[in-house]
Design a protein around this motif. Structure first.
Motif, PDB file in Angstrom:
ATOM      1  N   GLU A  58      26.197 -58.011 -18.506  1.00 44.88           N
ATOM      2  CA  GLU A  58      26.670 -57.141 -17.419  1.00 44.88           C
ATOM      3  C   GLU A  58      26.482 -55.653 -17.743  1.00 44.88           C
ATOM      4  O   GLU A  58      26.099 -54.866 -16.876  1.00 44.88           O
ATOM      5  N   ASP A  82      33.579 -60.644  -4.360  1.00 46.85           N
ATOM      6  CA  ASP A  82      33.861 -59.211  -4.265  1.00 46.85           C
ATOM      7  C   ASP A  82      33.509 -58.571  -5.610  1.00 46.85           C
ATOM      8  O   ASP A  82      33.908 -59.096  -6.651  1.00 46.85           O
ATOM      9  N   GLY A  84      34.671 -56.109  -7.141  1.00 43.89           N
ATOM     10  CA  GLY A  84      35.804 -55.561  -7.872  1.00 43.89           C
ATOM     11  C   GLY A  84      36.704 -56.599  -8.509  1.00 43.89           C
ATOM     12  O   GLY A  84      37.655 -56.247  -9.212  1.00 43.89           O
ATOM     13  N   VAL A  85      36.449 -57.895  -8.271  1.00 44.92           N
ATOM     14  CA  VAL A  85      37.295 -58.967  -8.799  1.00 44.92           C
ATOM     15  C   VAL A  85      36.483 -59.763  -9.818  1.00 44.92           C
ATOM     16  O   VAL A  85      35.674 -60.617  -9.448  1.00 44.92           O
ATOM     17  N   PHE A  86      36.690 -59.480 -11.102  1.00 38.20           N
ATOM     18  CA  PHE A  86      36.007 -60.182 -12.188  1.00 38.20           C
ATOM     19  C   PHE A  86      34.498 -60.208 -11.960  1.00 38.20           C
ATOM     20  O   PHE A  86      33.845 -61.243 -12.119  1.00 38.20           O
ATOM     21  N   ALA A  89      31.643 -54.432 -10.670  1.00 30.92           N
ATOM     22  CA  ALA A  89      32.091 -53.043 -10.469  1.00 30.92           C
ATOM     23  C   ALA A  89      32.646 -52.444 -11.763  1.00 30.92           C
ATOM     24  O   ALA A  89      32.286 -51.330 -12.140  1.00 30.92           O
ATOM     25  N   SER A  90      33.522 -53.183 -12.461  1.00 32.96           N
ATOM     26  CA  SER A  90      34.077 -52.641 -13.715  1.00 32.96           C
ATOM     27  C   SER A  90      32.977 -52.394 -14.742  1.00 32.96           C
ATOM     28  O   SER A  90      33.006 -51.385 -15.458  1.00 32.96           O
ATOM     29  N   ALA A  91      32.006 -53.290 -14.830  1.00 32.87           N
ATOM     30  CA  ALA A  91      30.905 -53.100 -15.776  1.00 32.87           C
ATOM     31  C   ALA A  91      30.131 -51.823 -15.451  1.00 32.87           C
ATOM     32  O   ALA A  91      29.715 -51.085 -16.353  1.00 32.87           O
ATOM     33  N   PHE A  93      31.324 -49.060 -14.120  1.00 34.15           N
ATOM     34  CA  PHE A  93      32.096 -47.886 -14.551  1.00 34.15           C
ATOM     35  C   PHE A  93      32.162 -47.793 -16.075  1.00 34.15           C
ATOM     36  O   PHE A  93      32.217 -46.692 -16.618  1.00 34.15           O
ATOM     37  N   GLU A  94      32.145 -48.930 -16.762  1.00 32.68           N
ATOM     38  CA  GLU A  94      32.038 -48.888 -18.224  1.00 32.68           C
ATOM     39  C   GLU A  94      30.730 -48.199 -18.636  1.00 32.68           C
ATOM     40  O   GLU A  94      30.720 -47.348 -19.529  1.00 32.68           O
ATOM     41  N   ARG A 108      28.467 -46.361  -4.647  1.00 27.13           N
ATOM     42  CA  ARG A 108      29.360 -46.969  -3.645  1.00 27.13           C
ATOM     43  C   ARG A 108      29.681 -48.408  -4.064  1.00 27.13           C
ATOM     44  O   ARG A 108      28.778 -49.140  -4.477  1.00 27.13           O
ATOM     45  N   ILE A 109      30.946 -48.772  -3.945  1.00 26.50           N
ATOM     46  CA  ILE A 109      31.355 -50.155  -4.186  1.00 26.50           C
ATOM     47  C   ILE A 109      31.610 -50.786  -2.813  1.00 26.50           C
ATOM     48  O   ILE A 109      32.412 -50.266  -2.034  1.00 26.50           O
ATOM     49  N   LEU A 110      30.920 -51.871  -2.514  1.00 25.35           N
ATOM     50  CA  LEU A 110      30.987 -52.478  -1.180  1.00 25.35           C
ATOM     51  C   LEU A 110      31.687 -53.837  -1.268  1.00 25.35           C
ATOM     52  O   LEU A 110      31.150 -54.786  -1.838  1.00 25.35           O
ATOM     53  N   PRO A 111      32.887 -53.934  -0.704  1.00 22.73           N
ATOM     54  CA  PRO A 111      33.674 -55.165  -0.883  1.00 22.73           C
ATOM     55  C   PRO A 111      33.035 -56.383  -0.226  1.00 22.73           C
ATOM     56  O   PRO A 111      32.212 -56.264   0.685  1.00 22.73           O
TER      57      PRO A 111
ATOM     58  N   ALA B 125      37.299 -49.496  -9.390  1.00 20.86           N
ATOM     59  CA  ALA B 125      37.537 -50.916  -9.694  1.00 20.86           C
ATOM     60  C   ALA B 125      38.882 -51.082 -10.417  1.00 20.86           C
ATOM     61  O   ALA B 125      38.936 -51.648 -11.501  1.00 20.86           O
ATOM     62  N   TYR B 238      39.140 -47.055 -12.803  1.00 22.18           N
ATOM     63  CA  TYR B 238      38.747 -48.452 -13.024  1.00 22.18           C
ATOM     64  C   TYR B 238      39.506 -49.066 -14.180  1.00 22.18           C
ATOM     65  O   TYR B 238      40.053 -48.365 -15.040  1.00 22.18           O
ATOM     66  N   ARG B 241      37.003 -54.591 -18.230  1.00 26.73           N
ATOM     67  CA  ARG B 241      37.039 -56.054 -18.264  1.00 26.73           C
ATOM     68  C   ARG B 241      37.639 -56.576 -19.560  1.00 26.73           C
ATOM     69  O   ARG B 241      38.196 -57.660 -19.620  1.00 26.73           O
TER      70      ARG B 241
END
Lengths: 244, 244
Positions: A58, A82, A84-86, A89-91, A93-94, A108-111, B125, B238, B241
């Protein structure tokens, strides 16, 4: 920079559950990045480069997307459900934390429709009251923390949704989850196994915790545990809005 | 019976976040049932009857939908967000429990983009790790249970999403929520207030729990509290993970 990154949720599988916002981000992209089975859902066309990659990379995938955006490309990172759920998106931002000027990127994060809500809808309304979402994979967190969260969620009376309930690398952990749930929630609490929801392979099973066995879940299964009030009406499972 | 009931999620407000599945259920309906502002989102047309009703009459609305389906009408009950998350799906199954043959009804629950995931996407996120969703209204549950769940969620290290954080009938309760969170999560944990996401009135604010004040939330605000690892990168918030 003129490039951008969109991180887009494709939903659980059915194309009728993809939003127009996500479709537009795919239509406007020069590059699609993602895990192999999700990129396989994107129709090839002239001017679009597909970059399918394997699971568990990821962060590499996120850095690749940022690098391409910095070069002026329009990149859509596709996730199932989605983002943002596991998911991705988090990857992203990391990866962004490693860049000198994070706000220089157009992101942009698109749900999308996440698996637990697609599964809940097919089952009825098992998440109709306060609930929690727990990733049962111990790939990125200690197993002891998963056990602690399960015990506290049971004590709180949350309904629960489990992502990644089983994998080949931890064949016995889901049996332990069921033990903890029987202790914390009681034998009569309902548990649902929703496999491959909204696809042709969809399978839905609801039993009590006393009846549940580890083999009822696999990597494509969303598991939903009710609270003490969760019950059946006809072929449906639902959690009432009122308690106490 | 030839009639049906679909309970459909309209998403947070932006029409680009409505799924095709939901659009088809609206196009195929003879009757639309729902809370006034949600029914106002449906375009009138010949052959379609709109039945807008006030808040807090969810069970009456659900029974009305079942009665019309029994008469052969095609009824779409509209919710904002996702119908299975603090919305109309549970109310429909409560009404269904009062019917002699629940499985005689043709019912479909159609998922939508729920407010917490739309808000999370706009913020970054913040729900990228294990999290819980709590309705802060004490209309249908005792206040003591809400306090208990907040304390246990903090102990578990869940990120948290709050629906209905404030209302005119309980002006002081959100101040109490902030006190409990400061005790359980510490002053430096991030809290985000996402108002009217995806609409023209959207407003996003993120502060620490030490800086948060009750007036930052109103009835149109989704509140998201991070876990101990939640942080900022550029203008984003955010949750990583990985923990532990």
């Amino acid at each position: 920079m003129s490039g951008w990154v969109a991180v887009a949720g494709l939903g659980p599988g059915d194309e009728a559950l993809v939003t127009d916002e996500v479709r537009a981000a795919i239509a406007g992209a020069t590059d699609i990045v993602g895990y192999i089975p999700y990129v396989a859902r994107i129709a090839p066309r002239d001017g679009l480069t597909l970059h399918p990659t394997d699971n568990r990379v990821e962060l590499d995938r996120a850095n690749h997307a940022l690098d391409m955006a910095a070069e002026g490309r329009r990149v859509t990172v596709v996730s199932s459900g989605d983002p943002g759920v596991f998911a991705m998106a988090s990857a992203l931002f990391e990866a962004l934390e490693g860049r000198p000027d994070p706000d220089a990127f157009d992101i942009r994060i698109l749900p999308g429709i996440t698996a637990m809500l697609a599964a809940a809808a097919r089952l009825g309304a098992p998440l109709g009251h306060d609930f929690c979402a727990i990733n049962l994979s111990d790939n990125l967190k200690p197993w002891a923390l998963i056990e602690k969260r399960l015990r506290l969620a049971a004590e709180a009376g949350f309904a629960m949704a489990f992502y990644n309930p089983r994998s080949r690398s931890r064949p016995h952990s889901f049996a332990r989850v069921l033990e903890i749930l029987r202790e914390g929630c009681g034998d009569e609490t309902l548990i649902s196994f929703a496999r491959a929801v909204t696809t042709a392979e969809e399978a839905l099973v609801t039993v009590t915790l006393a009846e549940a066995t580890p083999d009822m879940a696999d990597m494509r299964t969303m598991v939903i545990v009710g609270n003490a009030d969760t019950r059946r009406v006809g072929r449906w499972v639902y959690t009432p809005r009122r308690v106490g």
